[in-house]
Design an enzyme around this catalytic site. Structure first.
Site, PDB file in Angstrom:
ATOM      1  N   LYS A 208       0.822  -1.204   0.000  1.00 13.64           N
ATOM      2  CA  LYS A 208       0.000   0.000   0.000  1.00 13.64           C
ATOM      3  C   LYS A 208       0.862   1.263   0.000  1.00 13.64           C
ATOM      4  O   LYS A 208       0.726   2.158   0.840  1.00 13.64           O
ATOM      5  CB  LYS A 208      -0.937  -0.014   1.204  1.00 13.64           C
ATOM      6  CG  LYS A 208      -1.909  -1.178   1.214  1.00 13.64           C
ATOM      7  CD  LYS A 208      -2.866  -1.166   0.044  1.00 13.64           C
ATOM      8  CE  LYS A 208      -2.579  -2.179  -1.012  1.00 13.64           C
ATOM      9  NZ  LYS A 208      -3.506  -2.178  -2.136  1.00 13.64           N
ATOM     10  N   ASP A 271      -7.686   0.275  -6.687  1.00 13.96           N
ATOM     11  CA  ASP A 271      -6.384   0.908  -6.857  1.00 13.96           C
ATOM     12  C   ASP A 271      -6.395   1.946  -7.969  1.00 13.96           C
ATOM     13  O   ASP A 271      -5.965   3.092  -7.767  1.00 13.96           O
ATOM     14  CB  ASP A 271      -5.324  -0.158  -7.152  1.00 13.96           C
ATOM     15  CG  ASP A 271      -3.918   0.418  -7.168  1.00 13.96           C
ATOM     16  OD1 ASP A 271      -3.311   0.512  -6.101  1.00 13.96           O
ATOM     17  OD2 ASP A 271      -3.444   0.777  -8.261  1.00 13.96           O
ATOM     18  N   GLU A 275      -6.087   6.065  -7.089  1.00 17.70           N
ATOM     19  CA  GLU A 275      -5.032   6.966  -7.525  1.00 17.70           C
ATOM     20  C   GLU A 275      -5.597   8.117  -8.357  1.00 17.70           C
ATOM     21  O   GLU A 275      -4.964   9.177  -8.466  1.00 17.70           O
ATOM     22  CB  GLU A 275      -3.947   6.212  -8.291  1.00 17.70           C
ATOM     23  CG  GLU A 275      -4.388   5.584  -9.583  1.00 17.70           C
ATOM     24  CD  GLU A 275      -3.396   4.549 -10.128  1.00 17.70           C
ATOM     25  OE1 GLU A 275      -2.538   4.102  -9.336  1.00 17.70           O
ATOM     26  OE2 GLU A 275      -3.502   4.178 -11.309  1.00 17.70           O
TER      27      GLU A 275
END
Length: 544
Positions: A208, A271, A275
């Site tokens: 992470k 993910d 982002e």
């Protein structure tokens, strides 16, 4: 979000096409339900590593606590593995290869860790500087290393994986395990109606944080058992029956203090989405829009940067890191709480609108198509830098003039309200989509405050945007302006026109069950705070 400070691998992926939209990966289009979907996780067991249950809100999840004291278990977890091939040399690859090599050496294992790269790659010399060599079989041409490895950890760029996946599958020897640190390849295969060969184990271990964080915390925590970056792990195919133990062993060897379960499909959705949201794209847009707003209100450029970017990376996220989002709000004085509520109420729905769109684009495969098509254009339209604009030029000056104890950095309650509204909106979109709390919190909170924001504070938000992976860079540059514009056009106009605070939005924030879960996850944070200035053996490329 697995940031990769490497763009050279894009030359491997200059032409990828043939997208379809299989029903298996197509979202339901119609009236959207806002009720919470259930997670697909069923829990896991291990015969090697001790598991424990943690209560996060109204759910129970199984995790494994890592630590250097578990290194002696690695040979058992990696039973029948003689060679681990780490393919690539971007951000994750150097960090993971070095951590694996050091951990296996510490437990006196004879398992070999080898780096596989394109023939003639400039990274060959960099890998050699870290002790990998052709002479001892720990450095070689990528497909030769793949063919000789029992565990292939594929850490080349997402675009390169989409281009070369079939050659990788074909090169792997029977019985070898494919390891990934991002589910992008599954998302790409979903989008073209293909899948992994059903004869191999497919696992993922997803730290992470970006590679430099993985290595720095491993190095800085050598005297503190369990210091490192938390990781999710997923078992997509378990032909051998040993895939879970291999994945957990891999995560332990990276130095992960805690490991939690996910699926590859949930991982790539959360993910890629994250982002583009609060991890990078949204914070970029928030800083840009607040920087301009504060100057319109009469602040100097330097003070506007302090009240926006510096407030987020220097004060707000540090409180969240140790004590959670609710503690940040509760600590404010009544006048500042009122300011926070005004900003939060005005910003929550506009940012959630964008975040829901991002999640839908990722889930449908559209965002993956964007990355691949951008890769096809890269030779003609190379990605430029963003650090030449006023915001980031001023930021360089402000960072250079920080007081030693950073006492001149404020905790601006309006900035906090906007930032937290976006973070909570990101959390709520993932909750409604059925992601488990550990994944939601790590992808929306922990990775932001414990890995990325310390680097943003050290070098600037623009530095992160300019030096992150191609996938993250593409997403940030696409979506940051959307957050910028919608806050300017909807949130701030509501504030300036005196729109009353939506008390239901504030009540939902105050009673959101994620707060208790975040507090529990704060207890699972790295045992040391990352130092971005300490010496390190990790690779940190700066784009010229």
């Amino acid at each position: 979000m697995k940031f990769s400070f490497a763009t050279a691998a894009l030359s491997l992926a200059s032409s990828v096409s043939g997208f379809t939209s299989p029903s298996a990966s197509r979202p339901f289009f119609g009236v959207r339900s806002t009720s919470l979907a259930k997670t697909s996780l069923k829990g896991f067991t291990s015969d090697i590593f001790t598991t424990r249950d943690v209560t996060l809100a109204d759910t129970t999840e199984t995790i494994v606590k890592g630590g250097r004291d578990l290194f002696p278990l690695l040979p058992k977890a990696f039973e029948d593995i003689k060679k681990i091939g780490v393919i690539g040399w971007g951000s994750q690859a150097p960090a993971q290869a070095q951590n694996l090599k050091d951990s296996l050496a510490e437990c006196e294992s004879d398992i070999k860790v080898a780096i596989g790269l394109r023939e003639g790659s400039a990274s060959m010399a960099e890998a050699a500087e870290q002790g990998f060599s052709k002479e001892d079989g720990t450095l070689g041409e990528m497909f030769e290393v793949i063919a000789d490895s029992d565990l292939v950890i594929l850490l080349i760029s997402d675009a390169a994986q989409a281009k070369l996946y079939q050659k990788v599958f074909d090169a792997m020897k029977p019985g070898a395990t494919l390891g990934l640190s991002h589910g992008f390849l599954l998302g790409y295969l979903d989008s073209i109606g293909e899948k992994f060969p059903d004869t191999m184990d497919v696992i993922a271990v997803c730290p992470k944080g970006m590679g430099p964080s993985v290595r720095r915390l491993y190095e800085q925590g050598k005297e503190v058992n369990g210091a490192g970056i938390n990781a999710s792990f997923g078992v997509h195919q378990n032909v051998s029956g040993k895939a879970t133990e291999v994945a957990l062993g891999w995560a332990v060897a990276l130095g992960s203090p805690y490991m939690f379960e996910t699926t590859l499909r949930d991982e790539y959705r959360s993910d890629i989405y994250g982002e583009r949201g609060i991890l990078l794209g949204a914070v970029h847009g928030i800083v840009e829009t607040l920087f301009r707003r504060y100057q319109r209100q009469g602040m100097t450029p330097e003070q506007a940067f302090l009240e926006s970017s510096e407030s987020i990376t220097g004060k707000i996220t540090k409180v969240i890191s140790k004590r959670g989002i609710k503690a940040l709000y509760d600590d404010l004085e009544e006048k500042d709480k009122a300011t926070f509520r005004t900003a939060y109420s005005a910003s929550y729905k506009p940012t959630k609108e964008i975040l829901q769109e991002i999640y839908d684009e990722v889930r449908s495969g559209n965002e993956i198509r964007t990355v691949i098509m951008h890769g096809e254009r890269i030779s003609e339209y190379p990605v430029g830098k963003i650090d030449g604009t006023e915001t980031w030029i001023v930021g360089e000056k402000v960072r250079a003039s920080r007081e030693p104890d950073e006492a001149n950095i404020p905790l601006n309650p309006f900035t906090a309200g906007v930032y937290v509204a976006c973070m909570m909106a990101q959390i709520d979109v993932l909750r409604e989509a059925g992601h488990c709390y550990s994944e939601i919190i790590n992808e929306s909170v922990i990775e932001a405050v414990d890995s990325l924001c310390p680097y943003m504070h050290y070098r600037g938000v623009a530095f992160m945007v300019d030096n992150c992976s191609f996938t993250a860079k593409t997403g940030s540059r696409k979506w940051a302006p959307r957050f910028d514009y919608i806050l300017d056009q909807l949130a701030y106009t509501a504030v300036d026109n005196g729109k009353p605070v939506d008390e239901q939005i504030i009540a939902d924030f105050e009673k959101n069950p994620v707060h208790g879960a975040i507090v529990e996850c704060c207890k699972l944070r790295p045992t040391v705070d990352i130092s971005c200035e300490a010496p390190t053996t990790t690779k940190e490329i700066v784009i010229q």
